[in-house]
Design a protein around this motif. Structure first.
Motif: not given
Length: 251
Positions: A72-94
Motif C-alpha cells: 500500500a505504501q509503494i502504491r501511494q508513493h507511486r501515485k504521488t509521483l504520478d508514474i505508472t507501475s510499468a514506469e516504476l518497474a523500469a526504473t527499479a529494474r523489476i
C-alpha cells in the motif's frame, strides 16, 4: 394453650401429559408454558475478534500484514509521483508483474528489492513500513494529573480536568472530569458542536438540555446533541462530580 402443628404438604405436580406445549417467538419449544433457559452462548453478547463479548457495533479495524502494508505504501508513493507501475518497474529494474504482486501484498519482497523500489521512488526505505508500524491513538493520564482547562462556566465554580486527547482521529474527543464545588453557581448556557455524554459520579444536579431538566444522580447517563443549550441548572447536592465526553468533527 399450644396451637397444633400444621402439616406441610408438597404441591402435587401435574403429570407429564398435562404439560403445556408452546412455542417461543424465536421458534424454540416452551416447557410447561415457560421458555427454557438460554444457553451461555445465547445469553452473552456477540463475540468480538478475541472471542470476548462486545456491545459495540463499530466495524472491526483492518489488520494488514506487513506485505499488504508495504504494498500500500509503494502504491501511494507511486501515485504521488504520478508514474505508472510499468514506469516504476523500469526504473527499479523489476518486472511489471512483480510490481503488481508487491503492491497487492501477494509476495514477500527481499531487502534488495525494497531498496531498489525505495530508490526509484526517492523515499527512505523505512517509509515503506510506515503503514505497518504506525502509532495507535492512546492517551494515559494518572489520577489527579489531568490538565486544568479554562472554559465557560469555570468562573462559576466549575472545575474542568482534561483526562486525555485524541492524537490522529478524524474527530476531536475531549474527556473531562467536572467538579462543581460548594461555591459553584448554576450555568446552563453551554452550546457547541458535536455530541456530549454526561456520566454522574457523585452529588446530584438538575441538568438542562433544551427545554427539559434531568435530575442526575450517581450512575445516571445523559447523551445528547450539544448544539442545544445545556448545563447544570439545579445544584441539588454539591460538591458534585461527573464525566463529560465531548465529540465533534475536526475542521
Amino acid at each position: 394453650m399450644r396451637m397444633p402443628l400444621r402439616t406441610l404438604t408438597r404441591p402435587t405436580e401435574p403429570p407429564p401429559a398435562a404439560a403445556a406445549s408452546e412455542t417461543r417467538a424465536d421458534g424454540a419449544p416452551a416447557v410447561n408454558g415457560r421458555a427454557p433457559a438460554k444457553s451461555l452462548a445465547e445469553a452473552l453478547p456477540a463475540a468480538g475478534e478475541e472471542g470476548l463479548p462486545t456491545g459495540s457495533n463499530a466495524p472491526r479495524a483492518a489488520s494488514l500484514t506487513v506485505e499488504q502494508a508495504i504494498g500500500a505504501q509503494i502504491r501511494q508513493h507511486r501515485k504521488t509521483l504520478d508514474i505508472t507501475s510499468a514506469e516504476l518497474a523500469a526504473t527499479a529494474r523489476i518486472s511489471p508483474g512483480m510490481i503488481s504482486k508487491i503492491e497487492n501484498g501477494q509476495i514477500s519482497s527481499s531487502l534488495a528489492t525494497l531498496t531498489a523500489l525505495a530508490s526509484a521512488l526517492n523515499v527512505p526505505i523505512a517509509s515503506l513500513f510506515a503503514g505497518y508500524d504506525d502509532r495507535r491513538d492512546c492517551s494515559f493520564v494518572k489520577a489527579g494529573q489531568g490538565a486544568l482547562i479554562e472554559r465557560r462556566g469555570t468562573k462559576a465554580g466549575h472545575i474542568y480536568e482534561l483526562l486525555g486527547h485524541s492524537l490522529g482521529a478524524g474527530v476531536m474527543i475531549e474527556p473531562f472530569l467536572i467538579t462543581l464545588t460548594d461555591e459553584a453557581a448554576p450555568y446552563s448556557a453551554f452550546r457547541h458542536a458535536g455530541v456530549e455524554l454526561i456520566y454522574m459520579l457523585g452529588g446530584c444536579v438538575g441538568y438542562r438540555h433544551g427545554d427539559r431538566i434531568y435530575q442526575m444522580e450517581p450512575g445516571d447517563t445523559l447523551f445528547f446533541d450539544a448544539s442545544a443549550q445545556h448545563g447544570p441548572e439545579e445544584l441539588i447536592s454539591v460538591p458534585a462530580t461527573y464525566l463529560s465526553i465531548i465529540v465533534y468533527p475536526k475542521e
